[in-house]
Design a protein around this motif. Structure first.
Motif, short mmCIF file in Angstrom:
data_model
loop_
_atom_site.label_atom_id
_atom_site.label_comp_id
_atom_site.label_asym_id
_atom_site.label_seq_id
_atom_site.Cartn_x
_atom_site.Cartn_y
_atom_site.Cartn_z
N TYR A 231 0.97 -1.22 0.05
CA TYR A 231 0.13 -0.15 0.11
C TYR A 231 1.19 1.22 -0.09
O TYR A 231 0.54 2.28 -0.95
N HIS A 232 1.58 1.20 0.73
CA HIS A 232 3.13 2.31 1.17
C HIS A 232 4.29 2.10 -0.42
O HIS A 232 3.37 3.59 -1.11
N LYS A 233 3.88 1.82 -1.32
CA LYS A 233 4.94 1.85 -2.62
C LYS A 233 3.62 2.24 -3.30
O LYS A 233 4.14 3.27 -4.07
N LEU A 234 2.45 1.89 -3.50
CA LEU A 234 1.05 2.23 -4.24
C LEU A 234 1.15 3.52 -4.44
O LEU A 234 0.64 4.75 -5.45
N ARG A 235 0.76 3.94 -3.28
CA ARG A 235 1.17 5.93 -2.20
C ARG A 235 1.86 5.94 -2.53
O ARG A 235 1.81 7.46 -3.41
N THR A 236 3.68 5.79 -3.19
CA THR A 236 4.38 6.80 -3.31
C THR A 236 4.21 6.76 -4.85
O THR A 236 4.91 7.95 -5.16
N MET A 237 3.25 5.81 -5.75
CA MET A 237 3.43 5.97 -7.07
C MET A 237 2.03 6.37 -7.76
O MET A 237 1.76 7.15 -9.10
N ASN A 238 1.37 7.29 -6.54
CA ASN A 238 0.03 7.51 -7.06
C ASN A 238 -0.98 6.88 -7.72
O ASN A 238 -1.78 7.29 -8.47
N ILE A 239 -0.89 5.46 -7.29
CA ILE A 239 -1.93 4.54 -7.95
C ILE A 239 -2.78 4.18 -6.55
O ILE A 239 -2.77 3.72 -5.72
N PRO A 240 -3.85 4.74 -7.14
CA PRO A 240 -5.17 4.84 -6.04
C PRO A 240 -5.03 2.76 -5.21
O PRO A 240 -5.12 1.85 -6.25
N ALA A 241 -5.36 3.22 -4.23
CA ALA A 241 -5.38 2.28 -3.31
C ALA A 241 -6.03 2.06 -1.86
O ALA A 241 -6.38 2.51 -1.89
N GLU A 242 -6.05 0.77 -1.87
CA GLU A 242 -7.65 0.55 -0.31
C GLU A 242 -7.23 -1.11 0.13
O GLU A 242 -6.67 -1.60 -0.31
N LEU A 243 -6.38 -0.28 1.46
CA LEU A 243 -6.55 -1.12 2.33
C LEU A 243 -7.51 -2.56 3.67
O LEU A 243 -6.93 -0.68 4.58
N HIS A 244 -7.41 -3.31 3.71
CA HIS A 244 -8.32 -3.68 5.13
C HIS A 244 -7.65 -4.49 5.53
O HIS A 244 -7.05 -5.55 5.08
N ILE A 245 -7.67 -3.84 6.96
CA ILE A 245 -6.85 -4.91 7.85
C ILE A 245 -6.81 -5.40 9.08
O ILE A 245 -7.85 -4.94 9.46
N TYR A 246 -7.93 -6.78 9.88
CA TYR A 246 -8.98 -6.96 9.89
C TYR A 246 -8.36 -7.37 11.58
O TYR A 246 -7.78 -8.70 11.23
N ALA A 247 -8.68 -6.90 13.18
CA ALA A 247 -7.92 -6.80 13.93
C ALA A 247 -8.53 -8.17 14.41
O ALA A 247 -9.40 -8.92 13.92
N LYS A 248 -7.37 -9.33 14.74
CA LYS A 248 -7.46 -11.01 15.62
C LYS A 248 -7.84 -11.91 14.34
O LYS A 248 -8.46 -13.01 15.28
N VAL A 249 -7.91 -11.45 13.10
CA VAL A 249 -7.73 -12.48 12.59
C VAL A 249 -6.01 -13.15 11.80
O VAL A 249 -5.42 -12.71 11.18
N GLY A 250 -6.28 -13.96 11.79
CA GLY A 250 -5.60 -15.47 11.08
C GLY A 250 -5.21 -15.55 9.63
O GLY A 250 -6.36 -14.25 8.83
N HIS A 251 -5.00 -16.69 9.05
CA HIS A 251 -4.75 -16.95 7.55
C HIS A 251 -5.26 -18.04 6.95
O HIS A 251 -6.47 -18.58 8.48
#
Length: 278
Positions: A231-251
């Motif tokens: 996400y950070h890399k995309l942001r530095t490239m001005n590429i639209p991105a969305e990030l969802h990280i769910y608490a207490k969730v595994g793989h």
């Protein structure tokens, strides 16, 4: 006594209404690059919605550590969800297990690039906008999604026919709990939780890198910091991105969760796709 055919017919109609029209296609016209005769060939399945509501297409790559494919909850159930939303889906059964002496992702990446080319070449026939082709993948399939979406101008195999003149870029990408993103977890779970690790050099982030929606769990041994770094890399490239990280969730939750918290993740992806015009 007169037989009634109503119930069998009704059962067939109801069953058919929940089944997507499927066709299977060989990814390669002959053997895949570097493969020996008799090796199982990669294929992709075309899942068409009964009621089409969009001209976009989503290529789905199940996970499985590049050793197998979690076809059910990271393939078939995902296709059913998006078919019900009126989207065309392709499930890619890329080559596994890993080939000795090759980067773990190379055969799968070759299959993915070739599949994108095939989907784009059939766009008119399948009623797809060639500028609305996306890719979604889980775990190793998430890594493959990143490989396919960030390195479309890199050649994974030597051209074999005219189809390979078509660019393998995708227009959007959805990496779901992608594995092997950071150096401290380049071949397994992250030894240092990914908190102080750099991104692996696998990804090129070329000028065709598309918008992304990233999904991850905070307790995943394949660290969510991988998705945060993407996400950070995309942001530095001005590429639209969305990030969802769910608490207490595994793989590996795939399409299975039913609770109100994590169970809504597919709807979040669908809403993002609509917002972005896909």
């Amino acid at each position: 006594m007169k037989k009634s055919y109503f119930l069998p017919i009704l059962f067939f109609v109801l069953s058919a209404s929940f089944c997507a029209a499927q066709e299977s296609f060989s990814v390669w016209p002959d053997r895949a690059p570097g493969e020996k005769e008799g090796t199982k060939a990669p294929v992709f399945e075309l899942w068409k919605p009964e009621v089409k509501k969009s001209d976009s297409c989503l290529i789905v790559c199940p996970g499985g550590a590049y050793m197998g494919l979690a076809y059910d909850h990271e393939g078939k159930k995902i296709a059913n969800y998006f078919n019900e939303k009126g989207r065309t889906v392709v499930i890619l059964k890329y080559r596994v297990p890993r080939r000795a002496g090759l980067p773990k992702y190379l055969p799968a990446w070759q299959d993915a690039q070739r599949t994108v080319r095939m989907v784009r070449s059939h766009a008119k026939e399948w009623g797809i906008d060639p500028e609305k082709i996306g890719i979604m993948g889980f775990s190793a399939g998430g890594h493959l999604t990143l490989m396919t979406s960030t390195t479309s101008q890199s050649k994974s195999y030597d051209p074999i026919d005219d189809l390979d003149k078509i660019s393998p870029y995708v227009n959007f990408a959805v990496p779901v709990y992608p594995a092997y993103v950071l150096e401290d977890g380049k071949d397994g779970g992250n030894s240092g939780k990914g908190n102080n690790s750099k991104m692996v050099p696998d990804f090129a982030f070329d000028t065709k890198t598309p918008p992304m929606c990233l999904i991850h769990g905070d307790n995943d041994p394949y660290s969510p910091m991988g998705s945060a770094t993407i996400y950070h890399k995309l942001r530095t490239m001005n590429i639209p991105a969305e990030l969802h990280i769910y608490a207490k969730v595994g793989h590996g939750f795939g399409a299975n969760p039913k609770d109100e918290h994590l169970g809504d993740w597919l709807n979040r992806v669908y809403a993002w796709m609509n917002f972005m015009g896909f």
